[in-house]
Design an enzyme around this catalytic site. Sequence first.
Site, PDB file in Angstrom:
ATOM      1  N   GLU A 148       1.246  -0.501  -5.111  1.00 30.87           N
ATOM      2  CA  GLU A 148       0.176   0.480  -5.305  1.00 30.87           C
ATOM      3  C   GLU A 148       0.872   1.842  -5.311  1.00 30.87           C
ATOM      4  O   GLU A 148       1.064   2.467  -4.285  1.00 30.87           O
ATOM      5  CB  GLU A 148      -0.857   0.374  -4.179  1.00 30.87           C
ATOM      6  CG  GLU A 148      -2.123   1.190  -4.429  1.00 30.87           C
ATOM      7  CD  GLU A 148      -2.153   2.506  -3.677  1.00 30.87           C
ATOM      8  OE1 GLU A 148      -2.586   3.504  -4.275  1.00 30.87           O
ATOM      9  OE2 GLU A 148      -1.736   2.554  -2.505  1.00 30.87           O
ATOM     10  N   ASP A 184       0.819  -1.204   0.000  1.00 29.27           N
ATOM     11  CA  ASP A 184       0.000   0.000   0.000  1.00 29.27           C
ATOM     12  C   ASP A 184       0.859   1.263   0.000  1.00 29.27           C
ATOM     13  O   ASP A 184       1.909   1.327   0.636  1.00 29.27           O
ATOM     14  CB  ASP A 184      -0.895  -0.019   1.242  1.00 29.27           C
ATOM     15  CG  ASP A 184      -1.899   1.111   1.271  1.00 29.27           C
ATOM     16  OD1 ASP A 184      -2.693   1.216   0.319  1.00 29.27           O
ATOM     17  OD2 ASP A 184      -1.888   1.894   2.239  1.00 29.27           O
TER      18      ASP A 184
END
Length: 624
Positions: A355, A305
């Site tokens: 990401e 993330d």
Amino acid sequence: MEIFYIEDGQLDAYLFHEGTYYKSYEFLGAHKIDDGVRFVVWAPNALEVYLMGDFNSWEENDLPFKKIENSGLWNICISNIKEYDSYKYRIISKDKKELIKSDPYAFHAETRPNTASKYYDIKGFKWTDNKWIKNKSESYHKPVSIYEVNLMSWKRKEDNSPYSYRELADELVSYVKEMNYTHIELMPIMEHPHDGSWGYQITGYFAPTSRFGTPKDFMYFVNKCHNSGIGVILDWVPVHFCKNDYGLIKFDGTNCFESENKRLAENEQWGTLNFDFSKPEVLSFLISNALYWHDYYHIDGLRVDAVAYMLYLDFGGKKLKNKYGGRENLDGIEFIKKLNMEVFKNYPYTMMIAEESTAWPLVTQPIDKGGLGFNFKWNMGWMNDMLKYMELDPYFRKGSQKALTFSITYAFSENYVLPLSHDEVVHGKKSLLNKMPGSYEEKFSNLRLLYLYMYAHPGKKLVFMGGEFGQFIEWNEWQGLDYFLLDYEMHKKMQIFVKELNKLYKRESCLYEEDTSYDGFEWIEHTNHQESIIAFERIDSHGDKLIAVFNFTPIERKSYPIGVTEEGTFKTLINSNHKRYGGKIKRVKSYKSTNEPMHGRKYSIRVDLPSLGGLYLKLRRDDQ
């Protein structure tokens, strides 16, 4: 109760402080030993550390830790602890303040709102996924169709309680298999205090959340996935952690996991604290954690993330510079490289998915070639362009043809995953179906068209739960998906379309084998702005071709010419406007080529392009 201390932890402590102890979860935390259970905790600036829990009636002073010589690690061993006993650490800071902390390395934890760690023997689960593990290989040339899931809200029971890991192993896994997805991606399942954070603000990095059961219950879930032919990817959050006082924040009264520099430590956007990647102990903690989920839970990948927050010092709007005057986070970049090197050294066929929302180059290139070492990256540019394009009134799409075609100019600069993720269906952004313009029927046509285009476009695929049957309202983490919609014809037919599209995707090697090279793609038509039509070929490693044609207007185009390179009859593999999927076409056609040159090709076919729809076509071979 017998109390004793370890005498041989100097090597473990040395490696931990060096930042290279990538199995630190085997030493720190609570571990069964011959004479009881050993507890080890990092609290470098503490004056005193005590263990308290169910086993000593939470007495504060009778179980003192002892510091391992020449280290910041403390240890104690006790003889009478039982599995599931709750415990915490009582830490006296150097300014004499008392801190009550959960164990950063705990394998299990109490269920929120309770916050204690639990002693748990992580070993002994009987895995039966040997065949899956043995057959694992790289994913670049394989079909990857990911179903992204939030376990709290995929489905709820009648009393609105969530399903357990073991119940999900039956309900969710069978559903994903039936829908022909290849992978499940779970939003973070590490222990966290607040459901509304979706798991992205973590207190227990080594503990699967007890909301759904025990660690071995989660192992059961992964094992069931593998035995059903489904890979498991976990969202992982190495950027920041939450400020709950029992967690990592000022763990021993000083900044252990976060930077001493408040501007570096604070993550104002999320109200959290950033990890300090300059600290060797933080590297040992985080890289160990990435390996731990592979080691003990057999996972098949991590979606990492918010990578941009690790790459840039100023990504959150701060005016920070590195020692050379640049905006790059040098320590964060080194952490990413060490992370990927170590993970792939141990698990060469896993997926490490970034990401990453900026134009940082070579994210998915090897480190020895100047890259960051991930093997996949979310294609956020494609996602943003396509959703903006699809939300346009179709009559005005002709002015935005570039949104359809631009992504091909960089499609092979990285190894991409095309995401239609949870972030796009919350906070007033509307569900995918409700983003689509037009009448009720046109919304479904547009969404089928988006999926058809997505599955033909180079890159692996990811769709958030609910998108496969046309969830009408945007995602709400506090309630289950609206499965009652499947009682309505259009939603049921949307689900059938996605199910069959996934099946076709897995069957047709043209759609996935050459995802990382221009060898797998060739334009046929991309300049027809006025009619918002595009066509291209996807090509597999043997030169076999699949033609994809799309009409983004609500006007049917009869006998539309498409250039082809070979003579013969081209069969329709799928038509997104077929009646079976909620459209109007009753039967699919085949198209015989003629000697009429078109689009720089020697031959052509004339196809009937459905309104707000598309086709996959393939030359019929003698053996078909």
